[in-house]
Scaffold this motif. Structure first.
Motif, short mmCIF file in Angstrom:
data_model
loop_
_atom_site.label_atom_id
_atom_site.label_comp_id
_atom_site.label_asym_id
_atom_site.label_seq_id
_atom_site.Cartn_x
_atom_site.Cartn_y
_atom_site.Cartn_z
N ILE A 150 -21.86 -23.79 -8.43
CA ILE A 150 -20.75 -23.99 -7.39
C ILE A 150 -20.71 -22.56 -5.91
O ILE A 150 -21.53 -21.87 -6.63
N VAL A 151 -21.79 -23.42 -4.63
CA VAL A 151 -22.00 -21.44 -4.17
C VAL A 151 -20.64 -20.76 -3.66
O VAL A 151 -19.45 -21.83 -3.58
N GLY A 152 -21.04 -19.92 -4.08
CA GLY A 152 -19.43 -18.81 -3.55
C GLY A 152 -19.25 -18.32 -4.86
O GLY A 152 -18.33 -16.92 -4.80
N TYR A 153 -18.85 -19.18 -5.33
CA TYR A 153 -18.74 -18.92 -7.38
C TYR A 153 -20.06 -18.53 -8.09
O TYR A 153 -19.25 -18.16 -9.15
N SER A 154 -20.99 -18.37 -8.28
CA SER A 154 -22.03 -18.27 -8.92
C SER A 154 -22.95 -16.68 -8.56
O SER A 154 -22.44 -16.37 -7.89
N ALA A 155 -22.75 -16.73 -9.60
CA ALA A 155 -22.82 -15.34 -10.13
C ALA A 155 -24.29 -14.92 -9.11
O ALA A 155 -25.18 -15.71 -9.22
N PRO A 156 -24.62 -13.57 -8.55
CA PRO A 156 -25.42 -13.64 -7.73
C PRO A 156 -26.54 -13.36 -8.66
O PRO A 156 -28.07 -13.59 -8.44
N GLU A 157 -26.52 -13.12 -9.72
CA GLU A 157 -27.79 -13.61 -10.78
C GLU A 157 -28.50 -14.54 -10.42
O GLU A 157 -30.08 -14.91 -11.00
N TYR A 158 -27.96 -15.22 -10.70
CA TYR A 158 -28.61 -16.93 -10.73
C TYR A 158 -29.10 -17.27 -9.96
O TYR A 158 -30.09 -18.12 -9.92
N GLY A 159 -29.39 -16.49 -8.76
CA GLY A 159 -29.60 -16.87 -7.65
C GLY A 159 -31.64 -16.30 -7.82
O GLY A 159 -32.47 -16.62 -7.34
N LEU A 160 -31.04 -15.31 -8.56
CA LEU A 160 -32.87 -14.62 -9.29
C LEU A 160 -32.99 -15.57 -10.22
O LEU A 160 -34.47 -14.88 -11.16
N GLY A 161 -32.83 -16.24 -10.90
CA GLY A 161 -33.01 -17.33 -12.63
C GLY A 161 -32.58 -16.84 -13.22
O GLY A 161 -33.41 -16.95 -14.28
N MET A 162 -31.81 -15.58 -13.34
CA MET A 162 -31.51 -15.13 -15.08
C MET A 162 -30.60 -16.00 -15.04
O MET A 162 -29.80 -17.40 -14.75
N ALA A 163 -30.22 -16.68 -16.81
CA ALA A 163 -29.67 -17.71 -17.40
C ALA A 163 -28.69 -16.71 -17.61
O ALA A 163 -28.02 -16.06 -17.10
N ALA A 164 -28.05 -18.75 -17.48
CA ALA A 164 -25.97 -18.71 -17.37
C ALA A 164 -25.28 -17.61 -18.98
O ALA A 164 -26.18 -17.67 -20.02
N SER A 165 -24.32 -16.64 -18.44
CA SER A 165 -23.89 -15.37 -19.30
C SER A 165 -22.67 -15.62 -19.37
O SER A 165 -22.63 -16.09 -18.12
N LYS A 166 -21.79 -15.09 -20.05
CA LYS A 166 -20.54 -14.97 -19.66
C LYS A 166 -20.82 -13.80 -19.04
O LYS A 166 -19.14 -14.06 -18.22
N MET A 196 -5.16 -14.98 -4.42
CA MET A 196 -4.55 -14.23 -3.45
C MET A 196 -4.84 -13.57 -2.22
O MET A 196 -3.99 -13.45 -1.10
N THR A 197 -6.14 -14.27 -2.21
CA THR A 197 -6.35 -14.21 -0.30
C THR A 197 -5.81 -15.60 0.39
O THR A 197 -6.11 -15.47 1.76
N ALA A 198 -6.21 -16.44 0.01
CA ALA A 198 -6.17 -17.51 0.11
C ALA A 198 -7.26 -17.91 0.98
O ALA A 198 -7.60 -18.47 2.29
N LYS A 199 -8.73 -17.16 0.32
CA LYS A 199 -9.22 -17.82 1.57
C LYS A 199 -10.98 -18.15 0.54
O LYS A 199 -10.81 -17.71 -0.33
N SER A 200 -11.17 -19.00 0.93
CA SER A 200 -12.74 -19.15 -0.42
C SER A 200 -13.87 -18.72 0.60
O SER A 200 -14.34 -18.20 1.34
#
Length: 161
Positions: A30-46, A61-65
């Motif tokens: 989901i855009v905004g929640y995905s780790a930056p490395e996923y955009g570089l093709g890295m595998a899913a990780s903990k 805490m901020t009520a900001k999406s």
């Protein structure tokens, strides 16, 4: 006040067709929640899940999406929270509804400290580099300590209400 997170959207995998005896698997998040490395093709990780967890903490805490229109260019939810913590502007970035019915200024200070602690954990969990992210065991331990402080303050407020 017990949150249960079931899915950040990273569990969806898209197996593309096999060509030349190789397969490609891409992670969809989901855009905004995905780790930056996923955009570089890295595998899913903990570590990627910890990033998403950190973004959710900051969002709570901020009520900001993380996809709010205010986040353009280099500014994102992580940097917004980080700047707020570094510049002592916490009061200007937290959701004011978190302070409703705090009672006395002493309670406000304790509750704000708790909110700041959660925000700090969110920032540490959502660090850009996977190696710099807080370990989930440490985040859980810190969240439990913060919860205990918050609940203690609520009990004190109830006694004087």
């Amino acid at each position: 006040m017990v949150a249960h997170v079931g899915d950040f959207g990273l569990a969806r995998f898209d197996s593309q067709s096999r060509t030349n005896n190789s397969s490609t698997i891409t992670v969809k998040g989901i855009v905004g929640y995905s780790a930056p490395e996923y955009g570089l093709g890295m595998a899913a990780s903990k570590e990627g899940d910890i990033y998403s967890f950190g973004i959710v903490l900051i969002e709570l805490m901020t009520a900001k999406s993380p996809i709010d229109t205010m986040f353009e260019g280099d500014l994102d939810l992580h940097k917004y929270a980080q700047l707020g913590l570094l510049s002592d502007e916490l009061m200007n970035i937290i959701d004011p509804r978190l302070l409703n019915n705090c009672g006395s200024p002493r309670n406000d200070i304790k509750i704000i400290e708790c909110i700041g602690s959660v925000m700090e954990m969110g920032v540490k969990c959502s660090a850009e580099s996977p190696q710099n992210r807080m370990r989930i065991e440490d985040a859980i331990s810190e969240l439990k300590k913060t919860r205990d402080i918050w609940l203690k303050e609520l009990r004190i407020m109830d006694r004087y209400a």
